[in-house]
Design a protein around this motif. Sequence first.
Motif, short mmCIF file in Angstrom:
data_model
loop_
_atom_site.label_atom_id
_atom_site.label_comp_id
_atom_site.label_asym_id
_atom_site.label_seq_id
_atom_site.Cartn_x
_atom_site.Cartn_y
_atom_site.Cartn_z
N ARG A 55 48.79 78.71 52.84
CA ARG A 55 49.62 79.78 53.37
C ARG A 55 50.41 79.25 54.57
O ARG A 55 49.81 78.81 55.55
N PRO A 56 51.74 79.28 54.51
CA PRO A 56 52.51 78.78 55.65
C PRO A 56 52.61 79.83 56.76
O PRO A 56 52.54 81.03 56.51
N VAL A 57 52.78 79.34 57.98
CA VAL A 57 53.02 80.22 59.12
C VAL A 57 54.53 80.37 59.25
O VAL A 57 55.25 79.38 59.40
N PRO A 58 55.05 81.61 59.18
CA PRO A 58 56.50 81.77 59.33
C PRO A 58 56.93 81.45 60.76
O PRO A 58 56.33 81.94 61.71
N LEU A 59 57.95 80.61 60.88
CA LEU A 59 58.45 80.23 62.20
C LEU A 59 59.65 81.11 62.52
O LEU A 59 60.68 81.05 61.87
N LYS A 60 59.52 81.94 63.54
CA LYS A 60 60.59 82.85 63.93
C LYS A 60 61.52 82.22 64.97
O LYS A 60 62.70 82.48 64.98
N ARG A 61 60.95 81.40 65.84
CA ARG A 61 61.71 80.94 66.98
C ARG A 61 62.06 79.46 66.92
O ARG A 61 63.19 79.08 67.16
N TYR A 62 61.11 78.63 66.60
CA TYR A 62 61.33 77.18 66.62
C TYR A 62 61.48 76.69 65.19
O TYR A 62 60.59 76.03 64.65
N ASN A 63 62.62 77.02 64.56
CA ASN A 63 62.74 76.77 63.13
C ASN A 63 63.99 76.00 62.74
O ASN A 63 64.42 76.06 61.60
N LYS A 64 64.58 75.26 63.64
CA LYS A 64 65.74 74.45 63.28
C LYS A 64 65.31 73.29 62.39
O LYS A 64 64.34 72.60 62.69
N VAL A 66 63.80 73.25 59.56
CA VAL A 66 62.48 73.41 58.96
C VAL A 66 62.71 73.92 57.54
O VAL A 66 63.45 74.89 57.33
N SER A 67 62.07 73.29 56.57
CA SER A 67 62.27 73.69 55.19
C SER A 67 61.66 75.06 54.93
O SER A 67 60.68 75.45 55.56
N HIS A 68 62.26 75.79 53.99
CA HIS A 68 61.79 77.12 53.65
C HIS A 68 60.60 77.02 52.70
O HIS A 68 60.54 76.14 51.86
N LYS A 69 59.67 77.95 52.89
CA LYS A 69 58.52 78.06 52.00
C LYS A 69 58.70 79.34 51.17
O LYS A 69 59.27 80.32 51.65
N GLN A 70 58.17 79.35 49.98
CA GLN A 70 58.40 80.45 49.05
C GLN A 70 57.85 81.76 49.61
O GLN A 70 56.67 81.86 49.96
N GLY A 71 58.70 82.77 49.68
CA GLY A 71 58.31 84.10 50.13
C GLY A 71 58.16 84.24 51.64
O GLY A 71 57.84 85.32 52.12
N VAL A 72 58.41 83.18 52.41
CA VAL A 72 58.19 83.22 53.86
C VAL A 72 59.47 82.93 54.63
O VAL A 72 59.76 83.56 55.63
#
Length: 148
Positions: A55-64, A66-72
Amino acid sequence: MHGYTRTADPDTSAKALGKELPISPKFSREICGMIRGMKVDKAIQALEEVIALKRPVPLKRYNKRVSHKQGVGPGRYPEKAATAILKVIQSAVANAEYKGLDAENMVIATISASRGRTTPGHMPRAHGRATQWNQETVNLEVIIEEVE
């Protein structure tokens, strides 16, 4: 860090602190945002899934970049930070059981991560130079409360 950021009713809540944990402040902030308001057993299960890379942790702030994970969306798997936060939550659950509270029926009311002291260090470089290589630490606070 002296105490807790808010007061809680001692009859229906339990608390735990983690001081100067050697984990990333940025990842701990994102994990706290992910599990805040969850029931304790669901939060523990979510952290175990992060540690198992399921389960990935969604990155709201530090996400430049960063690859996308399915559904997140943009997300990562911060195992070290998740392990440290899981231990503090389990400590709060043990405190609740010691007080005689029902640990199955509790919600994470407050969880916050603040920067702790920085341990200074350096890394040797070429030609006799050195670069700063400091260790960031995190102060973690967890308050769990019973729900009806």
